[in-house]
Design an enzyme around this catalytic site. Structure first.
Site, mmCIF file in Angstrom:
data_model
loop_
_atom_site.group_PDB
_atom_site.id
_atom_site.type_symbol
_atom_site.label_atom_id
_atom_site.label_comp_id
_atom_site.label_asym_id
_atom_site.label_seq_id
_atom_site.Cartn_x
_atom_site.Cartn_y
_atom_site.Cartn_z
ATOM 1 N N ARG A 123 -7.478 -0.656 20.347
ATOM 2 C CA ARG A 123 -7.380 -1.833 20.582
ATOM 3 C C ARG A 123 -8.082 -2.324 22.071
ATOM 4 O O ARG A 123 -8.432 -3.217 21.956
ATOM 5 C CB ARG A 123 -5.660 -2.609 20.492
ATOM 6 C CG ARG A 123 -4.646 -2.902 19.419
ATOM 7 C CD ARG A 123 -4.155 -2.879 19.645
ATOM 8 N NE ARG A 123 -2.416 -2.543 20.078
ATOM 9 C CZ ARG A 123 -1.679 -1.772 20.437
ATOM 10 N NH1 ARG A 123 -0.834 -3.275 20.185
ATOM 11 N NH2 ARG A 123 -0.806 -1.316 21.393
ATOM 12 N N ASP A 158 -8.595 -3.979 16.256
ATOM 13 C CA ASP A 158 -7.034 -4.540 16.593
ATOM 14 C C ASP A 158 -6.837 -5.185 15.490
ATOM 15 O O ASP A 158 -7.113 -5.814 14.563
ATOM 16 C CB ASP A 158 -6.672 -5.412 17.511
ATOM 17 C CG ASP A 158 -5.573 -6.143 17.595
ATOM 18 O OD1 ASP A 158 -4.563 -5.298 16.475
ATOM 19 O OD2 ASP A 158 -4.395 -7.002 18.239
ATOM 20 N N VAL A 179 10.335 1.639 6.320
ATOM 21 C CA VAL A 179 9.864 0.065 6.055
ATOM 22 C C VAL A 179 8.409 0.153 5.861
ATOM 23 O O VAL A 179 7.263 0.354 4.680
ATOM 24 C CB VAL A 179 11.013 -1.120 5.743
ATOM 25 C CG1 VAL A 179 10.151 -1.479 4.764
ATOM 26 C CG2 VAL A 179 12.526 -0.688 5.467
ATOM 27 N N TYR A 225 9.735 1.224 11.829
ATOM 28 C CA TYR A 225 8.886 2.104 10.532
ATOM 29 C C TYR A 225 8.948 3.002 9.863
ATOM 30 O O TYR A 225 8.180 3.057 9.202
ATOM 31 C CB TYR A 225 9.141 3.043 11.985
ATOM 32 C CG TYR A 225 7.834 4.645 12.523
ATOM 33 C CD1 TYR A 225 6.685 4.291 12.451
ATOM 34 C CD2 TYR A 225 8.129 5.850 11.420
ATOM 35 C CE1 TYR A 225 5.745 5.302 12.328
ATOM 36 C CE2 TYR A 225 7.361 6.670 11.003
ATOM 37 C CZ TYR A 225 5.747 6.319 11.898
ATOM 38 O OH TYR A 225 5.011 7.481 11.856
ATOM 39 N N SER A 249 4.565 9.169 6.757
ATOM 40 C CA SER A 249 5.148 9.490 7.575
ATOM 41 C C SER A 249 6.187 10.041 6.605
ATOM 42 O O SER A 249 6.391 9.470 5.733
ATOM 43 C CB SER A 249 6.234 9.365 8.634
ATOM 44 O OG SER A 249 7.285 9.490 8.734
#
Length: 226
Positions: free
Chosen positions: A34, A56, A152, A150, A135
């Site tokens: 970013r 970004d 969801v 995180y 994850s």
């Protein structure tokens, strides 16, 4: 290798290590962050062909400018690594939905936005690879409570992986989700596995041969339950 590889969120942690290893293998790496200054600082410590760029993923204008200024006709590899908000401080029952919205904007929509913008470049090659750094927290099979923003966002990312893999199969673009495991990064905290081990899972998916799996969810090259 001599591929063109784009890595998002690559100024530190897994993204930086993936960039380092790809560059050492002979690939051209577009290392994005970013903040351009952070990308430049990260790239300066790497050997090989590494180009720092500002990107970004949560900003449509930033993504548009990035693609317009891209000096390559094709991109062979896209590693969607950028992610925010490992929100250990909250639960679904009391979640700040503004935090959830921010996580979805980067972790899901940012990945989606960049992938769509890069599709013409990925299609221009013959061996496209899209690796979504996910994850196991996003696995419905093992999901419990906690880290709602995180979790969801990663579950939704896995769904996106499945859909894109099915739709891009005819273009010979392999799309997979990868869980690097608990890694000792700024987001993961101390005590996790070394960054190089986490990066190895990502590189496994990057380096899949033609005809390799697509639409899967993996860690260390082994399938994970959705």
């Amino acid at each position: 290798m001599n591929r063109v590889c784009l890595v998002t969120g690559a100024n530190r942690g897994i993204g930086l290590e993936v960039s380092r290893q790809l560059a050492l293998a002979g690939d051209t790496v577009i290392l994005t962050a970013r903040d351009l200054g952070k990308a430049e600082k990260a790239a300066s410590g790497l050997r090989g062909s590494v180009e720092p760029r500002q990107l970004d993923v949560g900003d449509p204008d930033s993504v548009r400018r990035f693609v317009e200024e891209l000096p390559y006709e094709k991109v062979d590899v896209l590693v969607n690594n950028a992610a925010i908000h490992y929100d250990t401080w909250q639960r679904a029952e009391n979640a700040d939905l503004d935090v959830v919205r921010e996580a979805l904007e980067t972790n899901l929509l940012g990945t989606w936005r960049v992938t769509l913008a890069l599709l013409p470049s990925l299609r221009a090659g013959d061996h496209g690879r899209v690796v979504n750094v996910s994850s196991e927290a996003g696995s419905l099979a093992v999901m419990g409570g906690g880290t709602p923003a995180y979790t969801v966002s990663k579950t939704a990312l896995n769904a996106l992986t499945r859909m894109l893999a099915a739709e891009l199969r005819e273009d010979r673009i392999l799309v997979n989700s990868v869980c690097p495991g608990w890694v000792a990064t700024d987001m993961g905290g101390a005590g996790g596995r070394p960054v190089a081990e986490g990066a190895r899972s990502v590189l496994w998916a990057v380096n899949l041969p033609d005809g390799g799996p697509t639409g899967g969810f993996f860690r260390d090259g082994e399938a994970l339950a959705w």
